[in-house]
Motif scaffolding. Structure first.
Motif, PDB file in Angstrom:
ATOM      1  N   VAL A  18       6.221   1.623  -1.667  1.00  8.97           N
ATOM      2  CA  VAL A  18       5.632   1.946  -2.967  1.00  8.97           C
ATOM      3  C   VAL A  18       4.256   2.572  -2.769  1.00  8.97           C
ATOM      4  CG1 VAL A  18       4.687   0.922  -5.083  1.00  8.97           C
ATOM      5  CG2 VAL A  18       6.937   0.221  -4.250  1.00  8.97           C
ATOM      6  N   ASP A  19       3.480   2.042  -1.841  1.00  4.59           N
ATOM      7  CA  ASP A  19       2.163   2.602  -1.554  1.00  4.59           C
ATOM      8  C   ASP A  19       2.288   4.054  -1.097  1.00  4.59           C
ATOM      9  OD1 ASP A  19      -0.841   1.942  -0.953  1.00  4.59           O
ATOM     10  OD2 ASP A  19      -0.097   2.902   0.870  1.00  4.59           O
ATOM     11  N   PHE A  24      -9.342  -2.012  -3.063  1.00  3.48           N
ATOM     12  CA  PHE A  24      -9.784  -2.137  -1.682  1.00  3.48           C
ATOM     13  C   PHE A  24      -8.924  -3.167  -0.960  1.00  3.48           C
ATOM     14  CE2 PHE A  24     -12.512  -3.788   1.721  1.00  3.48           C
ATOM     15  CZ  PHE A  24     -12.856  -2.602   2.343  1.00  3.48           C
ATOM     16  N   SER A  25      -8.456  -2.803   0.224  1.00  2.00           N
ATOM     17  CA  SER A  25      -7.497  -3.635   0.951  1.00  2.00           C
ATOM     18  C   SER A  25      -8.226  -4.669   1.803  1.00  2.00           C
ATOM     19  CB  SER A  25      -6.602  -2.756   1.835  1.00  2.00           C
ATOM     20  OG  SER A  25      -5.709  -3.544   2.583  1.00  2.00           O
ATOM     21  N   THR A  26      -8.366  -5.862   1.262  1.00  2.00           N
ATOM     22  CA  THR A  26      -8.903  -6.962   2.069  1.00  2.00           C
ATOM     23  C   THR A  26      -7.874  -7.437   3.095  1.00  2.00           C
ATOM     24  OG1 THR A  26      -8.177  -8.558   0.393  1.00  2.00           O
ATOM     25  CG2 THR A  26     -10.436  -7.719   0.224  1.00  2.00           C
ATOM     26  N   ALA A  27      -6.591  -7.170   2.810  1.00  2.00           N
ATOM     27  CA  ALA A  27      -5.544  -7.583   3.759  1.00  2.00           C
ATOM     28  C   ALA A  27      -5.716  -6.902   5.109  1.00  2.00           C
ATOM     29  CB  ALA A  27      -4.166  -7.262   3.174  1.00  2.00           C
ATOM     30  N   ALA A  60      -7.269   4.149  10.047  1.00  2.00           N
ATOM     31  CA  ALA A  60      -8.215   3.158   9.529  1.00  2.00           C
ATOM     32  C   ALA A  60      -8.653   2.195  10.632  1.00  2.00           C
ATOM     33  CB  ALA A  60      -7.587   2.394   8.372  1.00  2.00           C
ATOM     34  N   ALA A  61      -7.708   1.783  11.475  1.00  5.46           N
ATOM     35  CA  ALA A  61      -8.058   0.905  12.594  1.00  5.46           C
ATOM     36  C   ALA A  61      -8.970   1.627  13.583  1.00  5.46           C
ATOM     37  CB  ALA A  61      -6.790   0.420  13.289  1.00  5.46           C
ATOM     38  N   ILE A  62      -8.735   2.927  13.789  1.00  2.59           N
ATOM     39  CA  ILE A  62      -9.614   3.709  14.669  1.00  2.59           C
ATOM     40  C   ILE A  62     -11.022   3.756  14.092  1.00  2.59           C
ATOM     41  CG2 ILE A  62     -10.050   6.032  15.564  1.00  2.59           C
ATOM     42  CD1 ILE A  62      -7.030   6.398  15.778  1.00  2.59           C
ATOM     43  N   ILE A  63     -11.135   3.892  12.779  1.00  4.00           N
ATOM     44  CA  ILE A  63     -12.449   3.908  12.142  1.00  4.00           C
ATOM     45  C   ILE A  63     -13.172   2.587  12.379  1.00  4.00           C
ATOM     46  CG2 ILE A  63     -13.630   3.970   9.912  1.00  4.00           C
ATOM     47  CD1 ILE A  63     -11.492   5.946   8.974  1.00  4.00           C
ATOM     48  N   VAL A  64     -12.447   1.475  12.259  1.00  2.00           N
ATOM     49  CA  VAL A  64     -13.051   0.163  12.503  1.00  2.00           C
ATOM     50  C   VAL A  64     -13.536   0.057  13.949  1.00  2.00           C
ATOM     51  CG1 VAL A  64     -12.598  -2.319  12.588  1.00  2.00           C
ATOM     52  CG2 VAL A  64     -11.713  -0.968  10.691  1.00  2.00           C
ATOM     53  N   ARG A  68      -7.630  10.918   7.166  1.00  2.00           N
ATOM     54  CA  ARG A  68      -6.389  10.150   7.225  1.00  2.00           C
ATOM     55  C   ARG A  68      -6.619   8.656   7.022  1.00  2.00           C
ATOM     56  NH1 ARG A  68      -3.462  12.788  12.583  1.00  2.00           N
ATOM     57  NH2 ARG A  68      -3.262  14.916  11.793  1.00  2.00           N
ATOM     58  N   GLY A  69      -7.761   8.156   7.532  1.00  2.00           N
ATOM     59  CA  GLY A  69      -7.951   6.712   7.551  1.00  2.00           C
ATOM     60  C   GLY A  69      -8.587   6.126   6.318  1.00  2.00           C
ATOM     61  N   VAL A  70      -9.520   6.847   5.683  1.00  2.00           N
ATOM     62  CA  VAL A  70     -10.229   6.277   4.534  1.00  2.00           C
ATOM     63  C   VAL A  70      -9.277   5.888   3.401  1.00  2.00           C
ATOM     64  CG1 VAL A  70     -11.891   6.821   2.715  1.00  2.00           C
ATOM     65  CG2 VAL A  70     -12.429   7.349   5.092  1.00  2.00           C
ATOM     66  N   PRO A  71      -8.266   6.705   3.048  1.00  2.00           N
ATOM     67  CA  PRO A  71      -7.345   6.259   1.977  1.00  2.00           C
ATOM     68  C   PRO A  71      -6.636   4.951   2.285  1.00  2.00           C
ATOM     69  CG  PRO A  71      -7.081   8.610   2.385  1.00  2.00           C
ATOM     70  CD  PRO A  71      -7.973   8.095   3.470  1.00  2.00           C
ATOM     71  N   ALA A  72      -6.478   4.589   3.565  1.00  2.00           N
ATOM     72  CA  ALA A  72      -5.786   3.350   3.910  1.00  2.00           C
ATOM     73  C   ALA A  72      -6.617   2.118   3.576  1.00  2.00           C
ATOM     74  CB  ALA A  72      -5.429   3.335   5.399  1.00  2.00           C
ATOM     75  N   PHE A  73      -7.934   2.296   3.360  1.00  2.00           N
ATOM     76  CA  PHE A  73      -8.762   1.158   2.957  1.00  2.00           C
ATOM     77  C   PHE A  73      -8.511   0.768   1.499  1.00  2.00           C
ATOM     78  CE2 PHE A  73     -11.273   2.820   6.553  1.00  2.00           C
ATOM     79  CZ  PHE A  73     -11.384   1.664   7.298  1.00  2.00           C
ATOM     80  N   TRP A  74      -7.813   1.613   0.764  1.00  2.00           N
ATOM     81  CA  TRP A  74      -7.401   1.294  -0.600  1.00  2.00           C
ATOM     82  C   TRP A  74      -5.880   1.267  -0.637  1.00  2.00           C
ATOM     83  CZ3 TRP A  74     -11.925   3.472   0.557  1.00  2.00           C
ATOM     84  CH2 TRP A  74     -13.054   3.023  -0.142  1.00  2.00           C
ATOM     85  N   GLN A  75      -5.323   0.241  -1.248  1.00  2.00           N
ATOM     86  CA  GLN A  75      -3.890   0.006  -1.184  1.00  2.00           C
ATOM     87  C   GLN A  75      -3.352  -0.286  -2.578  1.00  2.00           C
ATOM     88  OE1 GLN A  75      -2.995  -2.741   1.893  1.00  2.00           O
ATOM     89  NE2 GLN A  75      -0.790  -2.673   1.615  1.00  2.00           N
ATOM     90  N   ALA A  76      -2.134   0.161  -2.828  1.00  2.00           N
ATOM     91  CA  ALA A  76      -1.488  -0.090  -4.115  1.00  2.00           C
ATOM     92  C   ALA A  76      -1.338  -1.600  -4.328  1.00  2.00           C
ATOM     93  CB  ALA A  76      -0.132   0.593  -4.163  1.00  2.00           C
ATOM     94  N   THR A  77      -1.885  -2.095  -5.438  1.00  2.00           N
ATOM     95  CA  THR A  77      -1.945  -3.537  -5.703  1.00  2.00           C
ATOM     96  C   THR A  77      -1.550  -3.811  -7.143  1.00  2.00           C
ATOM     97  OG1 THR A  77      -3.799  -3.674  -4.148  1.00  2.00           O
ATOM     98  CG2 THR A  77      -3.420  -5.588  -5.559  1.00  2.00           C
TER      99      THR A  77
END
Length: 452
Positions: A170-171, A210-213, A425-429, A55-64
């Motif tokens: 959109v994401d 990759f979501s630097t945000a 993703a926050a849990i992974i961090v 669930r979390g790994v895809p959140a590290f990449w974001q529609a840009t």
């Protein structure tokens, strides 16, 4: 009929063989049950980690968006950015710079973004379609564009490629986290916006980057796509610095005194019992204690890392004391007797011989206690650290969130199909930080381990 000695011996041997066979069967059964228990535990942990990662790994990449944007001088009608003149006082320069920044904030930066999108869509849009067009991008990207120009005013009149976050809806749409067959009334985006998003994605203008945000931005309610962990990370960092600076020295010193120097009487017995009881007290009780004493009585700032660090220090102290005392007790008495026998004092014996040998266990217990404090949520909720804070704290006295609390807040966000992955993703961090602390504890234990 009398039983011969040989028959008795045979009978005794058969009884022993049966007993051995029974014990061997029980031992094998116990081993199988132990292996099953270990495998079950490992399987459940693997399932937990796998579900979080999926669930979390895809959140590290974001529609840009990757598109060219023209900084039109007709829209950006600003004077040159002020530069400090020789002999000008700092206050006068800051006043001129603030006036220029205020004018830059009044520029309609959204127009530049709208024009760039229209060029990519190759359409002349009606004013009524602007709302659908602007739903493609995160709502605060115009401020990002403004800040980019303010940092480099030489961009005026230039066309450059810019990266801009797509909106959260959109994401979600492009990642397939919402059913595309739902009726228009149940979709989060209009039919026109969805069609534009698919078109721009096929043309490569929208890409998963990759979501630097996620790491550089603070939490945001107006622009969910820009929400990040920077504020919560700094809040947790300040709290852990306070916990390490207070709980480790106090806990180790208390354990050394109680174990090596304190007289064995009723008072020390009461202290030991209370320390053991405090280690079992629920963490939420420490939150109530912190809210009543640090905030209610001492008047410390609400939702500040300082208060959170103090509360977590109180919670961590019993763990460190117990771990340190256990490490000191594991040192053989012969070490102390040998040191005293060659003329060392009690203090020299403890600090020159006992503590260096016990150091790996002390470090391990201390780091594990700090790692436990890093993941606590309940006491932080009671001191107000669940308040929305949009700034990165620069000192422990400023309001802030914390990583566990940020996970709690995102989990309850109404935009579930976007923040569910963001929460994982926050849990992974957070897990990465805790595993890093545990790995550090193992490394320190191996590094300082002394054999005798």
């Amino acid at each position: 009929m009398s039983i011969t000695i040989e028959q008795r011996r045979q009978h005794r041997l058969m009884t022993i063989e049966k007993s051995l066979a029974t014990r061997h069967r029980k031992e094998k059964r116990f081993r199988r049950l132990g292996l099953m228990a270990v495998m079950t535990g490992m399987t459940l942990v693997a399932i937990l980690f796998a579900s979080i990662l999926m669930r979390g790994v895809p959140a590290f990449w974001q529609a840009t968006f990757f598109m060219e944007l023209y900084f039109d001088p007709e829209v950006i009608q600003l004077e040159e950015k002020p530069e400090r003149a020789s002999g000008e006082s700092p206050s006068d320069f800051n006043q001129r710079l603030s006036a220029w920044q205020t004018q830059a904030g009044l520029v309609n930066w959204q127009v530049l973004i709208d024009r760039a999108l229209e060029d990519k869509l190759s359409e002349d849009l009606e004013p009524s379609q602007l709302r659908d067009l602007r739903a493609l991008l995160a709502s605060n990207e115009r401020f990002t564009l403004r800040n980019k120009f303010m940092d480099d005013p030489s961009l005026l009149g230039q066309t450059i490629e810019v990266k801009m976050l797509a909106s959260a809806n959109v994401d979600v749409w492009l990642k397939g986290n919402i059913d595309r067959d739902l009726a228009d009334a149940r979709q989060q985006l209009s039919a026109q916006t969805r069609a534009w998003a698919d078109q721009l994605y096929e043309e490569g203008i929208i890409r998963n980057a990759f979501s630097t945000a996620l790491f550089l931005n603070t939490d945001s309610r107006s622009s969910p796509a820009s929400a990040g962990l920077a504020g919560a990370f700094m809040g947790s960092l300040f709290m852990m610095m306070i916990v390490i600076a207070l709980s480790v020295p106090l806990g180790v010193a208390s354990a050394v005194y109680l174990e090596e120097f304190a007289p064995k009487n009723r008072l020390t017995d009461i202290i030991e019992i209370n320390i053991n009881n405090l280690a079992a007290v629920p963490s939420i009780v420490f939150g109530l204690l912190g809210a009543s004493i640090f905030i209610g009585y001492l008047g410390l700032p609400l939702s500040a890392p300082l208060v959170g660090g103090l509360v977590l220090t109180l919670m961590t102290l019993p763990t460190i004391i117990i771990a340190t005392r256990a490490s000191l007790r594991s040192i053989p008495p012969s070490i102390r007797q040998a040191a005293l026998g060659i003329g060392a004092s009690k203090v020299q014996t403890v600090f020159h011989h006992v503590l260096p040998i016990a150091l790996p266990g002390i470090l391990t217990g201390s780091i594990l206690g700090v790692a436990q404090a890093l993941g606590e949520t309940a006491p932080l909720l009671l001191i107000g650290m669940n308040a929305f804070v949009a700034n990165v704290p620069s000192t422990p006295f400023e309001q802030s969130a914390a990583l566990p609390v940020q996970i709690y807040l995102w989990q309850g966000n109404e935009l579930r199909n976007f923040f569910e992955a963001r929460t994982s993703a926050a849990i992974i961090v957070l897990l990465a930080l805790m595993l890093s602390l545990n790995a550090l504890a193992i490394w320190l234990r191996k590094k300082f381990e002394t054999r005798w």
